[in-house]
Design a protein around this motif. Structure first.
Motif, PDB file in Angstrom:
ATOM      1  N   ALA A 111       0.832  -1.197   0.000  1.00 19.18           N
ATOM      2  CA  ALA A 111       0.000   0.000   0.000  1.00 19.18           C
ATOM      3  C   ALA A 111       0.867   1.249   0.000  1.00 19.18           C
ATOM      4  CB  ALA A 111      -0.921   0.008   1.217  1.00 19.18           C
ATOM      5  N   PRO A 112       0.483   2.295  -0.756  1.00 20.48           N
ATOM      6  CA  PRO A 112       1.279   3.537  -0.775  1.00 20.48           C
ATOM      7  C   PRO A 112       1.273   4.208   0.594  1.00 20.48           C
ATOM      8  CG  PRO A 112      -0.797   3.819  -1.962  1.00 20.48           C
ATOM      9  CD  PRO A 112      -0.697   2.366  -1.642  1.00 20.48           C
ATOM     10  N   ALA A 113       2.477   4.678   1.001  1.00 16.44           N
ATOM     11  CA  ALA A 113       2.601   5.319   2.314  1.00 16.44           C
ATOM     12  C   ALA A 113       3.121   6.732   2.210  1.00 16.44           C
ATOM     13  CB  ALA A 113       3.536   4.497   3.201  1.00 16.44           C
ATOM     14  N   GLY A 114       3.501   7.182   1.008  1.00 20.27           N
ATOM     15  CA  GLY A 114       3.979   8.549   0.864  1.00 20.27           C
ATOM     16  C   GLY A 114       5.306   8.610   0.132  1.00 20.27           C
ATOM     17  N   THR A 115       5.894   9.802   0.097  1.00 26.15           N
ATOM     18  CA  THR A 115       7.171  10.049  -0.574  1.00 26.15           C
ATOM     19  C   THR A 115       8.216  10.441   0.465  1.00 26.15           C
ATOM     20  OG1 THR A 115       6.050  10.782  -2.591  1.00 26.15           O
ATOM     21  CG2 THR A 115       8.365  11.415  -2.329  1.00 26.15           C
ATOM     22  N   TRP A 116       9.396   9.867   0.307  1.00 25.00           N
ATOM     23  CA  TRP A 116      10.502  10.111   1.244  1.00 25.00           C
ATOM     24  C   TRP A 116      11.594  10.848   0.476  1.00 25.00           C
ATOM     25  CZ3 TRP A 116      12.896   5.603   4.596  1.00 25.00           C
ATOM     26  CH2 TRP A 116      13.735   6.150   5.597  1.00 25.00           C
ATOM     27  N   THR A 117      11.988  12.009   1.013  1.00 17.77           N
ATOM     28  CA  THR A 117      13.049  12.805   0.391  1.00 17.77           C
ATOM     29  C   THR A 117      14.345  12.617   1.162  1.00 17.77           C
ATOM     30  OG1 THR A 117      11.451  14.469  -0.356  1.00 17.77           O
ATOM     31  CG2 THR A 117      13.779  15.133  -0.280  1.00 17.77           C
ATOM     32  N   PHE A 118      15.413  12.351   0.435  1.00 27.17           N
ATOM     33  CA  PHE A 118      16.739  12.183   1.035  1.00 27.17           C
ATOM     34  C   PHE A 118      17.529  13.481   0.875  1.00 27.17           C
ATOM     35  CE2 PHE A 118      16.483   7.483  -0.388  1.00 27.17           C
ATOM     36  CZ  PHE A 118      15.748   7.156   0.752  1.00 27.17           C
ATOM     37  N   PRO A 119      17.750  14.201   1.946  1.00 26.79           N
ATOM     38  CA  PRO A 119      18.508  15.454   1.819  1.00 26.79           C
ATOM     39  C   PRO A 119      19.985  15.190   1.568  1.00 26.79           C
ATOM     40  CG  PRO A 119      18.014  15.011   4.120  1.00 26.79           C
ATOM     41  CD  PRO A 119      17.293  13.958   3.320  1.00 26.79           C
ATOM     42  N   ASP A 120      20.619  16.096   0.817  1.00 26.22           N
ATOM     43  CA  ASP A 120      22.047  15.986   0.553  1.00 26.22           C
ATOM     44  C   ASP A 120      22.802  16.608   1.716  1.00 26.22           C
ATOM     45  OD1 ASP A 120      24.383  15.433  -0.699  1.00 26.22           O
ATOM     46  OD2 ASP A 120      24.323  17.152  -2.054  1.00 26.22           O
ATOM     47  N   ASP A 121      23.991  16.070   1.982  1.00 26.21           N
ATOM     48  CA  ASP A 121      24.807  16.595   3.079  1.00 26.21           C
ATOM     49  C   ASP A 121      26.266  16.542   2.640  1.00 26.21           C
ATOM     50  OD1 ASP A 121      26.307  16.936   5.516  1.00 26.21           O
ATOM     51  OD2 ASP A 121      24.457  16.502   6.600  1.00 26.21           O
ATOM     52  N   PRO A 122      26.966  17.667   2.642  1.00 26.27           N
ATOM     53  CA  PRO A 122      28.360  17.672   2.159  1.00 26.27           C
ATOM     54  C   PRO A 122      29.294  16.844   3.024  1.00 26.27           C
ATOM     55  CG  PRO A 122      27.778  19.780   3.187  1.00 26.27           C
ATOM     56  CD  PRO A 122      26.510  19.006   3.040  1.00 26.27           C
ATOM     57  N   ARG A 123      28.895  16.446   4.223  1.00 26.56           N
ATOM     58  CA  ARG A 123      29.781  15.643   5.069  1.00 26.56           C
ATOM     59  C   ARG A 123      29.928  14.208   4.539  1.00 26.56           C
ATOM     60  NH1 ARG A 123      27.048  16.305  10.838  1.00 26.56           N
ATOM     61  NH2 ARG A 123      25.261  15.905   9.481  1.00 26.56           N
ATOM     62  N   GLY A 124      28.999  13.790   3.718  1.00 29.84           N
ATOM     63  CA  GLY A 124      29.111  12.444   3.153  1.00 29.84           C
ATOM     64  C   GLY A 124      27.852  11.627   3.289  1.00 29.84           C
ATOM     65  N   TRP A 125      27.022  11.890   4.268  1.00 32.22           N
ATOM     66  CA  TRP A 125      25.725  11.229   4.374  1.00 32.22           C
ATOM     67  C   TRP A 125      24.813  12.097   5.233  1.00 32.22           C
ATOM     68  CZ3 TRP A 125      28.903   6.807   6.769  1.00 32.22           C
ATOM     69  CH2 TRP A 125      29.250   7.100   8.099  1.00 32.22           C
ATOM     70  N   SER A 126      23.551  11.755   5.220  1.00 37.08           N
ATOM     71  CA  SER A 126      22.589  12.463   6.062  1.00 37.08           C
ATOM     72  C   SER A 126      21.703  11.435   6.737  1.00 37.08           C
ATOM     73  CB  SER A 126      21.733  13.424   5.220  1.00 37.08           C
ATOM     74  OG  SER A 126      21.006  12.700   4.238  1.00 37.08           O
ATOM     75  N   GLU A 127      21.086  11.835   7.802  1.00 35.47           N
ATOM     76  CA  GLU A 127      20.128  10.971   8.498  1.00 35.47           C
ATOM     77  C   GLU A 127      18.768  11.622   8.424  1.00 35.47           C
ATOM     78  OE1 GLU A 127      21.542  10.073  12.393  1.00 35.47           O
ATOM     79  OE2 GLU A 127      23.251   8.903  11.655  1.00 35.47           O
TER      80      GLU A 127
END
Length: 733
Positions: free
Chosen positions: A676-692
């Motif tokens: 079932a569809p639950a929505g859209t998840w956006t992954f923010p960019d982070d210059p340190r190398g990853w984001s949470e």
């Protein structure tokens, strides 16, 4: 109307064996059982083979200051297992370790272990293995002469025996210390025993030889299985004209099945002792064990490898493997034997099918051309014998003295080509052995003299480092250390997680690895501490004129430097927790790239394109609280996994560590929960190398203690696709 032919009785329905000839053939075989030991030609051909292999060993000795060194490091794997077996530690690579299946040949290791029990220890075990290989090659050449003589006469037998004795690749393999010559000996012995027992309609020794083949190499088992079918067919045909009882017939068929029972018992033993019926070498090298198996991709790579085999055995390329046209002539020889000698039709058909199936099975390996095709080298005596038969049958197309002229001319050219390549193969072996001595043997002796006796050393080329250093080793490729073969195929991230799982007292405190190999990517986790030594190669290089030359990486300079580090595990576990405290109660955690944890959570990558391999990797990022090390998996498309421990009817939050790797890709994924569809998840960019970042699953979608979560592209079929590195997922409520 029927009339007698040279090889049977011609009828309107074809040619059938002449019973008189069958009885004569049986009588001849019975009278000639002791003749091989009195046949001067067999002794001369075997002696020539010994002379050639002896000269090969002299060249290698000259290139290594009169020390015995093999042209490939894998030999020392056999020697290590054999020495441990002789000391009472069956299939243990390190004393006290669990059993492992890193030796490619069980029976060969047992034979070398018997040498050890007889007092052949230390540096003496390698020359013993080389001499044993040379003797096997001499026997193979002599038996090929006997087999060729039996099939088509002495000229064919002598020519085939000489070609085996003067084969550069076979001399290289026989003196390499590997099981190549022993396997070739068993294959030719199988065919020779088959021809001896076929006329009697009772196969006694052939199945026993097939058992030895089954315990020696998987490829030999495949060949023996095909020949077993031919034995059963001949037995059934023979039984039609005799008064053999049904129980006796069933018993004889059951006896022919011995190699199948042996193979089943061996694989069951492997499964019981190691948890896998497959050898570690298969797990580490098979195309069928890559992170994602795409049938057409595997078929394409397999057929490419198979084509390389055909090219090498045809002799029609620049590779100096066999004389030109050998494989084509071998096909002519098999067809001619099938058509012109009815009594050998089963042999011709089984041999042809067996050779094709062996090549096909080896072609499924990632490094199928390793070390000059050493996995299919044992087929060379059979191919050369049938090539000589091909020249013989072509000569039969001519009349009078032309028959002899065509045959003699073809054989002379083949022998001249083979003999002209011997110096190149002898030189190649000496130079490759010098590379092993300059690197692996030297490093092993450095480790023995400079590291503590209780050191645990991680390596990526098991062999000399364990045999000479007397240190406990961890094989990162996974041949001799269980659990690492699949992890290595998935990448450095999975290797790191496998190392984390090891008991602390067994975890490596040193690394000795090739700088150019993929396992060196462990450096990204900071586990390489102080550099203790680095060894570059100064030994001779050699030409890549022959197939598989590049896999002898020391002499080919594909692995020209090994560095030894102290291990640094100070960052171990630094990525286990998110940077900010979790809100709510932790219900589950998925450690992406940890293969066992992925399996528990039914984790899989949903690739946007066929052929994409989601390899794992490592990254260390400097955070305000210090350096954080974590392993992740490259994703192009999306993921699917199952989470558990949920309280139904309550919303759940997924916290993810993610790194968007491609600026041109989308940073959004659609989330589905149980479809079932639950929505859209956006992954923010982070210059340190990853984001949470977090995503909340609505309460109405949490209907059970478990849920299947899918992350998929925001639009089907069309790009840009999500392209990111996925790290752990934490699930809270």
């Amino acid at each position: 109307m029927a009339r007698s032919g040279a090889s049977g009785i011609e009828t309107e329905n074809g040619v059938i064996p002449d019973p008189t000839e069958e009885r004569a053939e049986l009588g001849a075989h019975q009278r000639s059982r002791v003749r091989p030991f009195r046949d001067a030609s067999a002794w001369l051909i075997g002696g020539l083979s010994l002379l050639v292999t002896g000269l090969f060993m002299v060249v290698s000795l000259a290139y290594n200051q009169w020390n015995f060194i093999p042209p490939l490091d894998d030999v020392y794997i056999h020697l290590q297992y054999a020495s441990k077996l002789g000391a009472g530690h069956f299939l243990q690579y390190n004393t006290g370790d669990p059993m492992s299946t890193g030796a490619s040949s069980l029976l060969y290791v047992v034979i070398l272990g018997a040498f050890y029990l007889l007092g052949v220890h230390g540096t003496a075990l390698l020359p013993a293995a080389m001499v044993f290989g040379a003797l096997c090659m001499a026997l193979t050449a002599a038996m090929t002469y006997l087999l060729g003589t039996r099939l088509a006469g002495r000229p064919v037998g002598i020519s085939a025996g000489l070609l085996i004795a003067l084969s550069g690749p076979l001399a290289w393999g026989a003196t390499s210390g590997m099981e190549i010559a022993f396997t070739a000996f068993l294959l030719v012995a199988l065919l020779l025993a088959f021809t001896s027992e076929r006329a009697a309609g009772r196969f006694w020794w052939t199945p026993l030889l097939a058992v030895a083949a089954a315990l020696t190499r998987t490829e030999a088992l495949v060949f023996a299985a095909v020949l077993s079918v031919a034995m059963i067919w001949h037995l059934l045909v023979h039984a039609r004209g005799t008064a053999i009882s049904r129980p006796r017939l069933i018993g004889r068929i059951a006896w022919i099945g011995l190699p199948a029972y042996t193979a089943a018992a061996q694989y069951f033993f492997y499964w019981a002792m190691t948890g896998s019926a497959e050898q570690n070498g298969v797990l580490a090298k098979s195309l069928l064990h890559t992170p994602m198996v795409y049938p057409l991709e595997v078929a394409d790579e397999t057929l490419t490898n198979f084509r390389d085999f055909l090219t090498a055995f045809s002799g029609l390329s620049t590779w100096d493997y066999v004389f030109p046209g050998a494989l084509l002539l071998a096909v002519v020889g098999a067809v001619g034997l099938f058509r012109r000698a009815p009594q050998w039709r089963g042999l011709a058909l089984a041999t042809g099918i067996g050779v094709i199936l062996v090549m096909g099975s080896v072609a499924t390996m990632i490094f199928s051309d390793s070390h000059h095709l050493r996995y299919v080298q044992p087929l060379l005596p059979i191919v050369l014998l049938f090539a000589v038969l091909g020249i013989h049958w072509i000569g039969q197309l001519f009349s009078g003295g032309a028959q002899k002229s065509v045959f003699t001319g073809g054989i002379v050219l083949a022998l001249l080509f083979s003999a002209s390549q011997l110096p190149a193969w002898g030189l190649r072996q000496g130079e490759q052995a010098a590379g092993i001595r300059d690197q692996q043997v030297t490093i092993a002796n450095w480790i023995k003299g400079n590291l503590p006796e209780d050191a645990n050393v991680a390596i990526n080329d098991a062999g000399a480092l364990a045999y000479f250093s007397d240190r406990h080793v961890v094989d990162l490729i996974g041949l001799t250390t269980n659990g690492f073969a699949t992890a290595n195929l998935h990448g450095a991230g999975s290797l790191y997680e496998e190392l984390r799982r090891m008991p602390e007292q067994r975890r490596p405190d040193h690394f000795a690895i090739f700088n150019s190999w993929s396992v060196h990517d462990l450096e990204q986790a900071g586990v390489f501490g102080e550099q203790l030594a680095s060894f570059g190669l100064t030994s001779p290089t050699f030409s890549h004129v022959t197939i598989g030359g590049g896999s002898a990486c020391q002499a080919a300079r594909n692995c020209n430097r090994v560095t030894i580090y102290e291990a640094d595990w100070s960052g171990l576990g630094s990525g286990d927790e998110p940077l900010r405290p979790l809100q709510g109660r932790l219900r589950d955690r998925i450690n992406v790239s940890d293969l066992q944890d992925e399996q528990r959570h039914d984790y899989e990558v949903l690739p946007a394109h066929q052929g994409f391999q989601p390899y794992t990797h490592l990254k260390t990022v400097t955070e305000p609280a210090g350096e954080v090390t974590d392993s992740g998996r490259h994703v192009v498309g999306g993921e699917r996994f199952t989470i558990g421990g949920l309280a139904p009817g309550r919303s759940a939050t997924i916290t993810s560590r993610v790194d968007v790797t491609d600026a041109a890709s989308t940073d959004k994924v659609r989330v589905r929960v149980n479809g079932a569809p639950a929505g859209t998840w956006t992954f923010p960019d982070d210059p340190r190398g990853w984001s949470e970042t977090t995503f909340t699953i609505p309460a109405d979608l949490v209907t059970d203690p478990t849920a299947t979560v899918e992350l998929v592209p925001t639009q089907e079929f069309l790009g840009p696709y999500p392209d990111y590195n996925s790290y752990p997922y934490w699930i809270t409520q």
